[in-house]
Design a protein around this motif. Structure first.
Motif, PDB file in Angstrom:
ATOM      1  N   UNK A   1      31.586 -99.629 -46.817  1.00 15.40           N
ATOM      2  CA  UNK A   1      30.979 -99.160 -48.054  1.00 15.40           C
ATOM      3  C   UNK A   1      32.015 -99.003 -49.165  1.00 15.40           C
ATOM      4  N   UNK A   2      33.303 -99.061 -48.822  1.00 14.22           N
ATOM      5  CA  UNK A   2      34.386 -98.991 -49.801  1.00 14.22           C
ATOM      6  C   UNK A   2      35.351-100.129 -49.505  1.00 14.22           C
ATOM      7  N   UNK A   3      35.773-100.821 -50.536  1.00 12.00           N
ATOM      8  CA  UNK A   3      36.597-102.003 -50.323  1.00 12.00           C
ATOM      9  C   UNK A   3      37.649-102.121 -51.414  1.00 12.00           C
ATOM     10  N   UNK A   4      38.862-102.426 -50.973  1.00 13.84           N
ATOM     11  CA  UNK A   4      39.979-102.652 -51.880  1.00 13.84           C
ATOM     12  C   UNK A   4      40.058-104.150 -52.164  1.00 13.84           C
ATOM     13  N   UNK A   5      39.940-104.543 -53.444  1.00  9.80           N
ATOM     14  CA  UNK A   5      39.891-105.957 -53.821  1.00  9.80           C
ATOM     15  C   UNK A   5      41.036-106.257 -54.780  1.00  9.80           C
ATOM     16  N   UNK A   6      41.823-107.283 -54.460  1.00 10.90           N
ATOM     17  CA  UNK A   6      42.970-107.651 -55.278  1.00 10.90           C
ATOM     18  C   UNK A   6      42.536-108.421 -56.516  1.00 10.90           C
ATOM     19  N   UNK A   7      43.258-108.202 -57.618  1.00 10.33           N
ATOM     20  CA  UNK A   7      43.066-109.023 -58.802  1.00 10.33           C
ATOM     21  C   UNK A   7      43.549-110.436 -58.521  1.00 10.33           C
ATOM     22  N   UNK A   8      42.830-111.398 -59.076  1.00 14.34           N
ATOM     23  CA  UNK A   8      43.264-112.790 -59.075  1.00 14.34           C
ATOM     24  C   UNK A   8      43.276-113.220 -60.528  1.00 14.34           C
ATOM     25  N   UNK A   9      44.468-113.305 -61.082  1.00 22.49           N
ATOM     26  CA  UNK A   9      44.572-113.427 -62.525  1.00 22.49           C
ATOM     27  C   UNK A   9      44.202-112.099 -63.151  1.00 22.49           C
ATOM     28  N   UNK A  10      43.202-112.099 -64.007  1.00 26.54           N
ATOM     29  CA  UNK A  10      42.766-110.865 -64.668  1.00 26.54           C
ATOM     30  C   UNK A  10      41.428-110.388 -64.128  1.00 26.54           C
ATOM     31  N   UNK A  11      40.989-110.969 -62.995  1.00 29.51           N
ATOM     32  CA  UNK A  11      39.687-110.615 -62.447  1.00 29.51           C
ATOM     33  C   UNK A  11      39.803-110.171 -60.992  1.00 29.51           C
ATOM     34  N   UNK A  12      39.000-109.194 -60.644  1.00 33.27           N
ATOM     35  CA  UNK A  12      38.791-108.810 -59.248  1.00 33.27           C
ATOM     36  C   UNK A  12      37.303-108.973 -58.978  1.00 33.27           C
ATOM     37  N   UNK A  13      36.954-109.793 -57.965  1.00 29.40           N
ATOM     38  CA  UNK A  13      35.555-110.130 -57.741  1.00 29.40           C
ATOM     39  C   UNK A  13      35.126-109.846 -56.316  1.00 29.40           C
ATOM     40  N   UNK A  14      33.864-109.458 -56.177  1.00 27.93           N
ATOM     41  CA  UNK A  14      33.283-109.149 -54.876  1.00 27.93           C
ATOM     42  C   UNK A  14      31.868-109.720 -54.826  1.00 27.93           C
ATOM     43  N   UNK A  15      31.593-110.492 -53.771  1.00 28.79           N
ATOM     44  CA  UNK A  15      30.259-111.065 -53.579  1.00 28.79           C
ATOM     45  C   UNK A  15      29.462-110.197 -52.621  1.00 28.79           C
ATOM     46  N   UNK A  16      28.203-109.922 -53.001  1.00 27.99           N
ATOM     47  CA  UNK A  16      27.310-109.113 -52.186  1.00 27.99           C
ATOM     48  C   UNK A  16      25.989-109.837 -51.997  1.00 27.99           C
ATOM     49  N   UNK A  17      25.309-109.477 -50.925  1.00 29.55           N
ATOM     50  CA  UNK A  17      23.917-109.886 -50.744  1.00 29.55           C
ATOM     51  C   UNK A  17      23.126-108.605 -50.523  1.00 29.55           C
ATOM     52  N   UNK A  18      22.199-108.332 -51.424  1.00 29.84           N
ATOM     53  CA  UNK A  18      21.549-107.020 -51.450  1.00 29.84           C
ATOM     54  C   UNK A  18      20.042-107.182 -51.338  1.00 29.84           C
ATOM     55  N   UNK A  19      19.397-106.078 -50.957  1.00 35.28           N
ATOM     56  CA  UNK A  19      17.955-106.081 -50.822  1.00 35.28           C
ATOM     57  C   UNK A  19      17.288-105.012 -51.653  1.00 35.28           C
ATOM     58  N   UNK A  20      17.972-104.448 -52.638  1.00 33.45           N
ATOM     59  CA  UNK A  20      17.381-103.415 -53.476  1.00 33.45           C
ATOM     60  C   UNK A  20      18.382-102.914 -54.501  1.00 33.45           C
ATOM     61  N   UNK A  21      17.979-101.939 -55.314  1.00 33.72           N
ATOM     62  CA  UNK A  21      18.827-101.436 -56.389  1.00 33.72           C
ATOM     63  C   UNK A  21      19.707-100.303 -55.889  1.00 33.72           C
ATOM     64  N   UNK A  22      20.904-100.234 -56.429  1.00 32.74           N
ATOM     65  CA  UNK A  22      21.806 -99.111 -56.191  1.00 32.74           C
ATOM     66  C   UNK A  22      22.902 -99.171 -57.249  1.00 32.74           C
ATOM     67  N   UNK A  23      23.744 -98.170 -57.290  1.00 31.74           N
ATOM     68  CA  UNK A  23      24.817 -98.082 -58.274  1.00 31.74           C
ATOM     69  C   UNK A  23      26.158 -98.405 -57.619  1.00 31.74           C
ATOM     70  N   UNK A  24      26.926 -99.254 -58.276  1.00 29.37           N
ATOM     71  CA  UNK A  24      28.271 -99.611 -57.828  1.00 29.37           C
ATOM     72  C   UNK A  24      29.278 -98.778 -58.600  1.00 29.37           C
ATOM     73  N   UNK A  25      30.227 -98.196 -57.884  1.00 30.92           N
ATOM     74  CA  UNK A  25      31.325 -97.482 -58.520  1.00 30.92           C
ATOM     75  C   UNK A  25      32.613 -98.277 -58.388  1.00 30.92           C
ATOM     76  N   UNK A  26      33.504 -98.142 -59.373  1.00 28.90           N
ATOM     77  CA  UNK A  26      34.786 -98.843 -59.363  1.00 28.90           C
ATOM     78  C   UNK A  26      35.885 -97.876 -59.769  1.00 28.90           C
ATOM     79  N   UNK A  27      37.008 -97.978 -59.081  1.00 30.26           N
ATOM     80  CA  UNK A  27      38.199 -97.184 -59.418  1.00 30.26           C
ATOM     81  C   UNK A  27      39.375 -98.142 -59.558  1.00 30.26           C
ATOM     82  N   UNK A  28      40.003 -98.140 -60.760  1.00 27.53           N
ATOM     83  CA  UNK A  28      41.193 -98.953 -61.029  1.00 27.53           C
ATOM     84  C   UNK A  28      42.385 -98.010 -61.045  1.00 27.53           C
TER      85      UNK A  28
END
Length: 617
Positions: free
Chosen positions: A567-594
């Motif tokens: 449920x929590x994941x550390x994602x590295x920047x690649x260039x100026x972007x950090x990206x995460x692919x999800x497959x979801x089945x409903x609405x929820x809120x994503x939080x981000x900490x830089x």
């Protein structure tokens, strides 16, 4: 003032070659180890230089840097993992702020264009992060590859119960990081367990319609790192590698797996030194260090000290739970009997058979090389017994036939991943119907949670890893029971976890400040249809403004709904972007900490009509 260079290779480099070139010549070329990573030279010509870092058994990374005239130039590279996070095999060192970057810094751009040797390099630099250098499969199709092919994947951890070979849910900790097409899982060293007690942890990977692959994880001192890569040329598969986090232990493992005699000599001199072999068996030592040294002595007998019989016996007494320890003792026994009389040789073979039988009794090997040794000794003993005592039925011969038949029967299930021995789950239907052991080739891609802690549930395709979550609206009771609070393993720095969570079905709502753009960083989400009526593919992107200083190794935390694993994941920047692919089945809120910028972001994934190529929301 002289023009000098002080250079330091990545701090996590275990063993490998470092070559520094510039002005048409090589100025340094050596085998680096954890205590031999630095280079110093005076009176250098100013200009553009390149350092190629090639760890043993790993694809190299190059770093371009500039040596200024009349200065004491210092180049201290980040970790090798950070260098490889760019998705390219070339990065750049900006001496003005002592950072490695994926893009050409302004301090280098003019010089690279003027430097004839760097023209081809500069032309290959991508203008847009995620495109160009290192990723040709993103720009043109590859014959025979179907990038759209996707498969479900589950990754789980189990730990051995009191009964041997009986596994239950893993109770330890783990941490996960995502790089471009690469997932890294770290298991910290268990502080409350005696490493010599042989506590077993098993890794399981289920790939839809491919296989269920398993291995025993060495719990190294300093922690264990599991790397899973979605390769570009195998569109729905994973490549596995298990290594120690500690660089000196990793030097032993890399050398065993893919080292040359020169690298083995460097490891012997720089890592092991003149240490007494008995010190490897101390209660405060790492059993895996002792086992790896024993295997290295077998693979490189002309370089490493020969195994003493008393040491081999002590190893099996202290680490008798490890298949590998008994194989080391069997090999040492046979090696000592090479020039003895026929009776002494037969006695040694009988003892070796006993040690191999004890190895089988422990379960499976940890290391691929150990399994290779077992196979070589089994084949050699088989030939020896046929030649020397073809008509005599002895206890040793009966015992050997039993262990050899078992080894041969299980061959179809044996596999390997780098230095690690792995095996495939059997097809139970084929075993019952035809009495044969063959791999199970049509698994669902989901592991049973009854006896396994599922730490990753998702989908893979060419160079892509997607995380899958359940429908939050259908899992409110689950969401309420499972907290998004961090474990003590490195998560405690997230400020949001000092605040109360939001609603049970959407615990991140309002917890990260409620803004999708702040402090030069922007969180967007783009949508497309996914396989299944109620599933949606989501690409989450955190993008930094040009004014923000993003170096290789910088990362963000994505905090997802509790139904995701993790449920929590550390994602590295690649260039100026950090990206995460999800497959979801409903609405929820994503939080981000830089953490580098001390910035929190938040975005609600609303239930909106989704179309391929839809605008970010």
């Amino acid at each position: 003032m002289k023009t000098s260079l002080h250079f330091e290779a990545p701090g996590d480099l275990s063993v490998g070659t470092v070559r520094i070139t510039g002005e048409g010549e090589t100025i340094a070329n050596w085998i680096a180890t954890p205590d031999n990573r630095s280079f110093q030279q005076d009176d250098l010509k100013p200009g553009i230089y390149s350092a190629e870092i090639a760890p043993t058994g790993v694809a190299p990374q190059s770093v371009v840097f500039k040596i200024e005239n009349g200065q004491a130039n210092t180049v201290v590279l980040p970790t090798f993992s950070s260098l490889s996070s760019s998705g390219s095999n070339t990065s750049f060192f900006d001496s003005s702020n002592q950072q490695a970057l994926s893009e050409v810094p302004s301090s280098l751009s003019d010089d690279i264009l003027e430097n004839q040797d760097a023209i081809l390099l500069s032309e290959a630099i991508p203008e847009t992060p995620g495109e160009g250098l290192g990723d040709p499969w993103l720009q043109q199709p590859i014959e025979g590859i179907r990038p759209q092919e996707k498969r479900r994947v589950s990754i789980g951890l189990s730990e051995e119960k009191n009964e041997r070979e009986s596994f239950g849910i893993f109770r330890g900790q783990s941490r996960m990081e995502l790089f471009y097409g690469r997932l890294e899982i770290e298991i910290p060293e268990p502080q409350h367990l005696d490493p010599w007690a042989g506590n077993r942890v098993r890794l399981s990977i289920s790939i839809e319609r491919r296989r269920i692959e398993r291995c025993l994880l060495p719990l190294y001192r300093g922690g264990t790192r599991i790397t899973l890569v979605a390769p570009p040329f195998e569109p729905a598969d994973l490549q596995l590698r298990v290594v120690p986090i500690d660089s000196k232990l990793r030097a032993l493992l890399r050398t065993l797996d893919a080292g040359t005699s020169a690298e083995a000599t460097a490891v012997r001199n720089d890592v092991l030194g003149t240490n007494n072999p008995l010190a490897l068996l101390d209660k405060d030592a790492d059993p895996w260090g002792a086992i790896l040294v024993g295997l290295l002595a077998i693979r490189f007998p002309e370089i490493f000290r020969h195994i003493d019989p008393a040491w081999a016996q002590a190893l099996t007494e202290r680490a008798g739970w490890a298949f590998d320890a008994h194989v080391i003792r069997a090999s040492q026994t046979l090696a000592l009997a090479g020039d003895d009389s026929a009776e002494t040789q037969y006695e040694a073979v009988s003892k070796a058979i006993g040690f191999l039988a004890e190895a089988q009794g422990t379960g499976s090997p940890y290391f691929r090389y150990t399994n290779q040794l077992f196979a070589e000794m089994a084949a050699g003993i088989s030939d020896y017994l046929k030649m020397t005592r073809p008509d005599e039925e002895s206890t040793a011969l009966t015992r050997f036939r039993r262990l050899y038949d078992r080894w041969y029967r299980e061959l179809p299930l044996q596999r390997g991943a780098g230095p690690t021995f792995t095996w495939l789950a059997r097809d139970q239907a084929a075993l019952q119907e035809r009495q044969v052991l063959v791999p199970h080739r049509r698994p669902s891609g989901k592991l049973r949670p009854q006896d396994t802690l599922v730490i990753f549930d998702g989908q893979i395709s060419a160079r892509q890893i997607t995380f899958i979550g359940e429908d939050p609206t259908a899992s409110q009771s689950f969401a309420a029971e499972r907290s998004t609070d961090p474990t003590e393993y490195e998560y405690a720095m997230l400020p949001a976890h000092e605040r109360p969570p939001g609603p049970d079905d959407d615990p991140n709502k309002g917890r990260f400040g409620g803004e999708a753009s702040r402090g030069g960083f922007h969180l967007t989400a783009s949508f497309e249809n996914a396989r299944g009526r109620h599933l949606t593919n989501v690409l989450l992107t955190v993008e930094a403004d040009r004014s923000e200083n993003i170096a290789l190794g910088d990362f963000v935390w994505f905090i997802l709904h509790p139904t995701f694993s993790p449920a929590m994941l550390k994602v590295a920047f690649r260039g100026r972007r950090a990206q995460l692919r999800l497959q979801v089945g409903g609405r929820f809120t994503v939080g981000v900490w830089v953490p580098k910028a001390v910035v929190e972001l938040e975005r609600e994934l609303s239930e909106i009509p989704v179309l391929v190529g839809a605008e970010p929301v």
